[in-house]
Design an enzyme around this catalytic site. Structure first.
Site, PDB file in Angstrom:
ATOM      1  N   HIS A  53       3.759  -9.971  12.324  1.00 57.12           N
ATOM      2  CA  HIS A  53       3.978  -8.776  11.495  1.00 57.12           C
ATOM      3  C   HIS A  53       5.286  -8.138  11.952  1.00 57.12           C
ATOM      4  O   HIS A  53       5.355  -7.609  13.067  1.00 57.12           O
ATOM      5  CB  HIS A  53       2.834  -7.768  11.666  1.00 57.12           C
ATOM      6  CG  HIS A  53       1.488  -8.301  11.310  1.00 57.12           C
ATOM      7  ND1 HIS A  53       0.757  -9.112  12.165  1.00 57.12           N
ATOM      8  CD2 HIS A  53       0.720  -8.137  10.192  1.00 57.12           C
ATOM      9  CE1 HIS A  53      -0.399  -9.422  11.583  1.00 57.12           C
ATOM     10  NE2 HIS A  53      -0.444  -8.845  10.396  1.00 57.12           N
ATOM     11  N   HIS A  64       0.999  -9.878  -0.610  1.00 59.71           N
ATOM     12  CA  HIS A  64       0.020  -9.440   0.395  1.00 59.71           C
ATOM     13  C   HIS A  64      -0.751  -8.207  -0.088  1.00 59.71           C
ATOM     14  O   HIS A  64      -1.204  -7.402   0.721  1.00 59.71           O
ATOM     15  CB  HIS A  64       0.725  -9.152   1.718  1.00 59.71           C
ATOM     16  CG  HIS A  64      -0.192  -9.077   2.905  1.00 59.71           C
ATOM     17  ND1 HIS A  64      -1.184 -10.004   3.147  1.00 59.71           N
ATOM     18  CD2 HIS A  64      -0.266  -8.182   3.936  1.00 59.71           C
ATOM     19  CE1 HIS A  64      -1.814  -9.691   4.262  1.00 59.71           C
ATOM     20  NE2 HIS A  64      -1.289  -8.579   4.755  1.00 59.71           N
ATOM     21  N   HIS A  80      -3.421  -3.288   0.726  1.00 61.08           N
ATOM     22  CA  HIS A  80      -4.011  -4.006   1.865  1.00 61.08           C
ATOM     23  C   HIS A  80      -5.528  -3.799   2.002  1.00 61.08           C
ATOM     24  O   HIS A  80      -6.052  -3.588   3.091  1.00 61.08           O
ATOM     25  CB  HIS A  80      -3.318  -3.588   3.168  1.00 61.08           C
ATOM     26  CG  HIS A  80      -3.446  -4.609   4.265  1.00 61.08           C
ATOM     27  ND1 HIS A  80      -4.414  -4.535   5.245  1.00 61.08           N
ATOM     28  CD2 HIS A  80      -2.733  -5.720   4.538  1.00 61.08           C
ATOM     29  CE1 HIS A  80      -4.284  -5.552   6.091  1.00 61.08           C
ATOM     30  NE2 HIS A  80      -3.268  -6.298   5.675  1.00 61.08           N
ATOM     31  N   ASP A 130       3.704 -10.865   7.790  1.00 55.86           N
ATOM     32  CA  ASP A 130       2.916 -10.057   6.862  1.00 55.86           C
ATOM     33  C   ASP A 130       3.315  -8.589   6.942  1.00 55.86           C
ATOM     34  O   ASP A 130       3.719  -8.091   7.994  1.00 55.86           O
ATOM     35  CB  ASP A 130       1.426 -10.143   7.207  1.00 55.86           C
ATOM     36  CG  ASP A 130       0.791 -11.442   6.770  1.00 55.86           C
ATOM     37  OD1 ASP A 130       1.516 -12.350   6.333  1.00 55.86           O
ATOM     38  OD2 ASP A 130      -0.446 -11.553   6.889  1.00 55.86           O
TER      39      ASP A 130
END
Length: 259
Positions: A215, A121, A125, A70
């Site tokens: 990540h 994504h 965010h 991500d």
């Protein structure tokens, strides 16, 4: 004048039943909040599907685990892509818009060219559950548009920030042609730079048909990946993308996939 026992007991009983009813109402409200969107596991979706699997990995027969990242692309991503290319592996990248896609389009383009799966994504965010439908739609559609413009492919998978979703988010995703992908393994690599700890956390949680969340923008993550790959392969896992894990099923817009 004090009440006798015969008068007190019905009142106590009524009070007790009222408290139970209130508790049940709260529980029902919470249950509806959590489960009012469609969800399934990759294994269940796969087992309901018919047909052949494209490619040489059939997770109905093979011990698979999906690897996902991500928050990129980031300056650390090319090193990760080098590792995956060297091992002949593909992962699913849930790309973020502001500061990532917008800043590093060439890295995103490389991801696509090397056969990795790219998902959405959001742009900034946010917790999508805190936004109204229009706000959630803007966050997702803007990122979809950017990914399509750079790679030529419009994403069909998304990962909600923090894994927060609800019926509203699911409906927006359905409209945009996006399936939601959650996870079963998290190293919490955003809270540590210790690559050995990241590796250990991944290996302790991994099981067949799981989805690993990492990540690539965090300092300790990319150095941990070679060890994670080696250990998983030693344990008999085949590392795949999310879509490979689902195959022969196809990701359904609005559906939440969680191992």
């Amino acid at each position: 004048m004090p009440l006798d026992r015969r008068t007190r007991r019905p009142r106590i009983l009524i009070a007790g039943l009222t408290a139970v009813a209130a508790a049940l109402a709260v529980a029902l409200t919470l249950a509806l909040t959590v489960t009012t969107y469609d969800h399934t596991s990759p294994r269940a979706a796969r087992n309901r599907a018919e047909g052949k699997v494209a490619g040489n990995v059939d997770c109905r027969k093979t011990k698979c685990v999906a690897l996902s990242f991500d928050g990129g692309p980031s300056p650390t991503t090319p090193g990760l892509l080098d590792i995956l290319r060297q091992d002949g592996l593909h992962a699913t990248f849930f790309a973020q818009g502001k500061g990532h896609i917008a800043k590093y389009p060439d890295i995103l383009r490389r991801m696509a060219a090397e056969g990795h799966e790219i998902g959405d994504h959001t742009w900034t965010h946010p917790r999508l559950t805190d936004l109204d439908e229009a706000g959630a739609r803007r966050e997702l559609a803007r990122t979809q548009d950017a990914i399509e413009r750079i790679t030529g492919e419009r994403p069909v998978l998304m990962r909600p920030p923090e894994g927060r979703t609800n019926r509203k988010v699911a409906e927006v995703c359905r409209e945009l042609g996006l399936a939601q992908v959650l996870w079963s393994v998290t190293a919490k690599d955003y809270e540590t730079t210790d690559s050995a700890l990241i590796t250990r956390r991944v290996l302790d949680q991994t099981h067949r048909d799981g989805i690993i969340l990492l990540h690539d923008l965090h300092k300790g993550t990319v150095p941990a990946v070679p060890g994670i790959i080696k250990a998983l392969e030693q344990r008999g896992y085949t590392i795949v993308t999310v879509s490979q894990l689902l195959a022969p099923a196809k990701a359904q817009p609005g559906m939440v996939y969680r191992p």
